[in-house]
Write an enzyme that holds these catalytic residues in place. Structure first.
Site, PDB file in Angstrom:
ATOM      1  N   TYR A  39       0.834  -1.206   0.000  1.00 27.15           N
ATOM      2  CA  TYR A  39       0.000   0.000   0.000  1.00 27.15           C
ATOM      3  C   TYR A  39       0.864   1.250   0.000  1.00 27.15           C
ATOM      4  CZ  TYR A  39       0.803   1.127   4.952  1.00 27.15           C
ATOM      5  OH  TYR A  39       1.367   1.492   6.141  1.00 27.15           O
ATOM      6  N   ARG A  58       8.431   4.359  -4.517  1.00 26.40           N
ATOM      7  CA  ARG A  58       8.466   3.396  -3.405  1.00 26.40           C
ATOM      8  C   ARG A  58       7.454   2.272  -3.641  1.00 26.40           C
ATOM      9  NH1 ARG A  58       7.611   5.594   2.583  1.00 26.40           N
ATOM     10  NH2 ARG A  58       5.481   5.865   1.834  1.00 26.40           N
ATOM     11  N   ARG A 106      -5.852 -20.749  -2.368  1.00 27.06           N
ATOM     12  CA  ARG A 106      -4.839 -20.476  -1.349  1.00 27.06           C
ATOM     13  C   ARG A 106      -3.615 -21.393  -1.477  1.00 27.06           C
ATOM     14  NH1 ARG A 106      -3.343 -22.111   3.781  1.00 27.06           N
ATOM     15  NH2 ARG A 106      -2.587 -20.423   5.109  1.00 27.06           N
ATOM     16  N   HIS A 108       0.902 -21.209  -0.453  1.00 31.16           N
ATOM     17  CA  HIS A 108       1.959 -20.375   0.128  1.00 31.16           C
ATOM     18  C   HIS A 108       2.816 -19.759  -0.967  1.00 31.16           C
ATOM     19  CE1 HIS A 108       0.739 -21.825   4.009  1.00 31.16           C
ATOM     20  NE2 HIS A 108       1.615 -21.005   4.584  1.00 31.16           N
ATOM     21  N   LYS A 151       6.427  -1.889   2.197  1.00 32.52           N
ATOM     22  CA  LYS A 151       5.208  -1.306   2.778  1.00 32.52           C
ATOM     23  C   LYS A 151       4.056  -2.300   2.599  1.00 32.52           C
ATOM     24  CE  LYS A 151       3.205   3.364   3.127  1.00 32.52           C
ATOM     25  NZ  LYS A 151       3.291   3.507   4.564  1.00 32.52           N
ATOM     26  N   GLU A 183      11.822   2.672  14.362  1.00 37.57           N
ATOM     27  CA  GLU A 183      10.855   3.691  13.936  1.00 37.57           C
ATOM     28  C   GLU A 183       9.620   3.592  14.822  1.00 37.57           C
ATOM     29  OE1 GLU A 183       9.666   2.991   9.826  1.00 37.57           O
ATOM     30  OE2 GLU A 183       9.581   0.839  10.160  1.00 37.57           O
ATOM     31  N   LEU A 207      10.948   1.447   7.275  1.00 37.20           N
ATOM     32  CA  LEU A 207      10.389   1.883   6.001  1.00 37.20           C
ATOM     33  C   LEU A 207      11.176   3.124   5.584  1.00 37.20           C
ATOM     34  CD1 LEU A 207       7.970   1.586   3.957  1.00 37.20           C
ATOM     35  CD2 LEU A 207       6.959   3.489   5.202  1.00 37.20           C
TER      36      LEU A 207
HETATM   37  N1  PDD Z   1       2.693   5.385   7.488  1.00 41.49           N
HETATM   38  N2  PDD Z   1       7.317   4.064   9.144  1.00 41.49           N
HETATM   39  C1  PDD Z   1       6.184   3.354   9.096  1.00 41.49           C
HETATM   40  C2  PDD Z   1       6.140   2.006   9.713  1.00 41.49           C
HETATM   41  C3  PDD Z   1       5.041   3.901   8.447  1.00 41.49           C
HETATM   42  O1  PDD Z   1       3.923   3.184   8.375  1.00 41.49           O
HETATM   43  C4  PDD Z   1       5.132   5.200   7.892  1.00 41.49           C
HETATM   44  C5  PDD Z   1       3.984   5.827   7.171  1.00 41.49           C
HETATM   45  C6  PDD Z   1       6.344   5.901   7.995  1.00 41.49           C
HETATM   46  C7  PDD Z   1       6.522   7.257   7.398  1.00 41.49           C
HETATM   47  O2  PDD Z   1       6.627   7.178   6.000  1.00 41.49           O
HETATM   48  P1  PDD Z   1       6.154   8.362   5.049  1.00 41.49           P
HETATM   49  O3  PDD Z   1       6.884   9.591   5.478  1.00 41.49           O
HETATM   50  O4  PDD Z   1       6.562   7.931   3.702  1.00 41.49           O
HETATM   51  O5  PDD Z   1       4.681   8.492   5.212  1.00 41.49           O
HETATM   52  C8  PDD Z   1       7.419   5.283   8.616  1.00 41.49           C
HETATM   53  C9  PDD Z   1       1.610   5.685   6.592  1.00 41.49           C
HETATM   54  C10 PDD Z   1       1.331   7.123   6.409  1.00 41.49           C
HETATM   55  C11 PDD Z   1       0.400   4.854   6.956  1.00 41.49           C
HETATM   56  O6  PDD Z   1       0.600   3.682   7.241  1.00 41.49           O
HETATM   57  O7  PDD Z   1      -0.731   5.353   6.919  1.00 41.49           O
END
Ligand code: PDD
Length: 286
Positions: A39, A58, A106, A108, A151, A183, A207
């Site tokens: 996403y 990304r 389904r 794996h 992501k 993070e 991320l």
């Molecule tokens: N979240 N780290 C994680 C685990 C995140 O889920 C996000 C962003 C960030 C910051 O990344 P960016 O600056 O590219 O938004 C760091 C998004 C916004 C979400 O899950 O809604």
């Protein structure tokens, strides 16, 4: 406090614009069954995209990493169409994009010749005034997988971390792996120590945040020394400022940190963060 969220008026699902309640996917969609998808969330400031190319880069990187054959850049027109249809071309908004591997019995292993499922919608967000807020955060073990650079829609571990924080009166949870801050549950972390800014280096532990990169660029321009180096929990007493970044969070100052029921950080002054916030506001307004 847990923020209230509402559904968008309309979503785009596999070629159709639908009311959310009419948008249906198969129970055999691999996103639903296995969390097999990617996403993105990208912002619009008063209808203007900010770093959209970087968000699409990304998305494409992540799709390639998990071998979903989909052209992220083909979404650009659709994103602007969604913004228009949502009536948000003059407002602050964000687009949510999700691509799953698609529908298949389904297994794996990755099934062959499956058409990816695409979901996309635009929703309003309040982007103004973030610099007037501050967050109280907690710290917990980072028990996520070791490909946090992807992501993935499988956000259970992030969701558990965020839930623990919000249900106990915090605004976000900071995560530590082997004692080092990685993070937040949905944000990137920055520390200021002796006038120098620190953030975890890119890699499988975090991320690669788009806002994180904007802040790194701003530090360069402002001649604030900056280092991509992970900080250990034990170094927190030497830290002067902490801030978190993210697409909708933007640049959020942290006023206190709790770990195992004890306060381990309290903000004394936020001069470096405030400077970065100001530069960020100017950058998004350009
Ligand atoms: N979240 N780290 C994680 C685990 C995140 O889920 C996000 C962003 C960030 C910051 O990344 P960016 O600056 O590219 O938004 C760091 C998004 C916004 C979400 O899950 O809604």
């Amino acid at each position: 406090m847990k923020p209230k969220k509402s559904y968008p008026k309309e979503v785009y699902l596999n070629g159709e614009w639908l009311q959310p309640e009419a948008a249906k996917i198969s129970v055999f969609d691999r996103g639903f069954m296995l969390g097999d998808g990617i996403y993105e969330v990208a912002p619009f400031y008063r209808g203007k995209p900010f770093k959209l190319k970087e968000h699409l880069d990304r998305l494409q990187y992540c799709l390639n990493e998990i071998r979903i054959d989909f052209d992220a850049y083909s979404l650009e027109k659709l994103i602007f169409k969604a913004l228009e249809r949502a009536g948000l071309t003059e407002s602050d908004a964000a687009v949510y994009i999700q691509v799953t591997r698609g529908v298949a019995p389904r297994t794996h292993h990755f099934p062959e010749k499956v058409k990816p499922t695409l979901l996309l919608y635009v929703f309003p967000v309040k982007l103004e005034g973030f610099e007037e807020k501050s967050w109280k955060v907690s710290v917990a073990e980072d028990f996520r997988w070791y490909r946090c650079d992807i992501k993935s829609i499988s956000l259970l571990a992030n969701s558990m971390a965020n839930e623990e924080a919000l249900s106990t009166g915090f605004d976000e949870q900071l995560l530590i792996r082997d004692g080092y801050f990685t993070e937040g549950s949905h944000t990137s972390i920055f520390f200021v120590k002796n006038g120098r800014v620190y953030t975890h280096p890119e890699g499988p532990e975090i991320l690669s945040g788009i806002t994180r990169q904007v802040v790194l660029d701003l530090c360069k321009e402002l001649e604030i020394p900056c280092k991509e180096k992970a900080l250990h929990l034990n170094e927190l007493p030497e830290v002067d400022e902490i801030f978190l970044t993210g697409t909708t969070t933007q640049v959020m100052v942290v006023d206190s940190v709790q770990h195992k029921g004890k306060e381990i950080f309290r903000l004394q002054g936020d001069s470096v963060t405030a400077k970065i916030q100001q530069a960020f506001i100017e950058r998004v307004g350009e």
